[in-house]
Design a protein around this motif. Sequence first.
Motif, short mmCIF file in Angstrom:
data_model
loop_
_atom_site.label_atom_id
_atom_site.label_comp_id
_atom_site.label_asym_id
_atom_site.label_seq_id
_atom_site.Cartn_x
_atom_site.Cartn_y
_atom_site.Cartn_z
N UNK A 161 57.32 83.04 5.37
CA UNK A 161 58.69 83.23 5.83
C UNK A 161 59.63 83.59 4.70
N UNK A 162 59.29 83.11 3.49
CA UNK A 162 60.16 83.37 2.35
C UNK A 162 60.29 84.84 2.00
N UNK A 163 59.34 85.65 2.44
CA UNK A 163 59.37 87.08 2.14
C UNK A 163 60.15 87.89 3.17
N UNK A 164 60.54 87.26 4.28
CA UNK A 164 61.21 87.99 5.35
C UNK A 164 62.61 88.43 4.98
N UNK A 165 63.23 87.74 4.02
CA UNK A 165 64.61 88.09 3.64
C UNK A 165 64.66 89.32 2.75
N UNK A 166 63.50 89.83 2.34
CA UNK A 166 63.47 91.00 1.48
C UNK A 166 63.35 90.64 0.01
N UNK A 167 63.42 89.36 -0.31
CA UNK A 167 63.26 88.93 -1.69
C UNK A 167 61.81 88.56 -1.96
N UNK A 168 61.62 87.66 -2.91
CA UNK A 168 60.27 87.22 -3.23
C UNK A 168 60.09 85.77 -2.83
N UNK A 169 58.90 85.27 -3.04
CA UNK A 169 58.62 83.87 -2.75
C UNK A 169 59.40 83.00 -3.73
#
Length: 281
Positions: A161-169
């Motif tokens: 889920x952490x990658x869904x915002x377009x950033x990284x883990x």
Amino acid sequence: MRETSLKFETVGIWQQSARESTKQGEHVPTWLEAGLWGLLGGAALVIGAGIAWFVRVPKGVIASVMAFGSGVLISAVAFDLMQEAADTGGLGPAAIGFVGGALAYLAANAALARHGARHRKRSGGAPGEEQPSEDDQSGSGTAIAIGALLDGVPESVVLGLGLLTGGGVSLSVLAAVFISNVPEGLSSAAGMKAKGRSARYVFGVWGGIAVVSALAALVGYVALGGAPPELIAIITAVAAGAILTMIADTMIPEAFERTRIWTGVITTVGFLVAFAIDVAG
């Protein structure tokens, strides 16, 4: 500390390599990246199990590391998962998901406890507070394996889920999962070995969970790629509630059995280390 530093350096090198590959047109699909981060987190369980199988670790050390890992996870739940859920979908959805995750974990854990998985994280302990063998309770091996899977999946979904915002883990979340998974695998595998479980069973369980962790992170990313922010917030909070309940039900009791009055202090140190990573990162 040196080993922890090397782990963080490895993560940094991996992230830098991914960025350089992207610049050169060698883009790694994000869904695959999510799976790889999940696999990395799950691999810590295998590392812990390997230490327990080949090295005789004093139970006091296992308990201390378990308390430290509990503090690390509590920090991640508070400052990463719940904060992210509230920022993404609002306090209401975050609260609903948080309580729902706790209740869901409670129900699943209670069902597994009736089949012999109540003390799946125990490395030994007093009579009545240790893992059963298959002779003690038929089907307990399967229940323990499912219980270990129940403990690990919420953490892996969060990494995806952490990658869904377009950033990284998030480095702090990844560190929390990795640092806490080592003592989890160590303590549980020590208990399995003490009750006569085979190496095939022990490493089959933890190796399988590492693979499922990768799939959970991958599916978490793929299935929720177009989901509304409120739904992502709820699922993130569900994972947070399940993780916090798991800490209270299984990790803290194992730690307190040996560390006693020092449990709170060691847990506090773990919380502080994870908080410092979050602030620095």
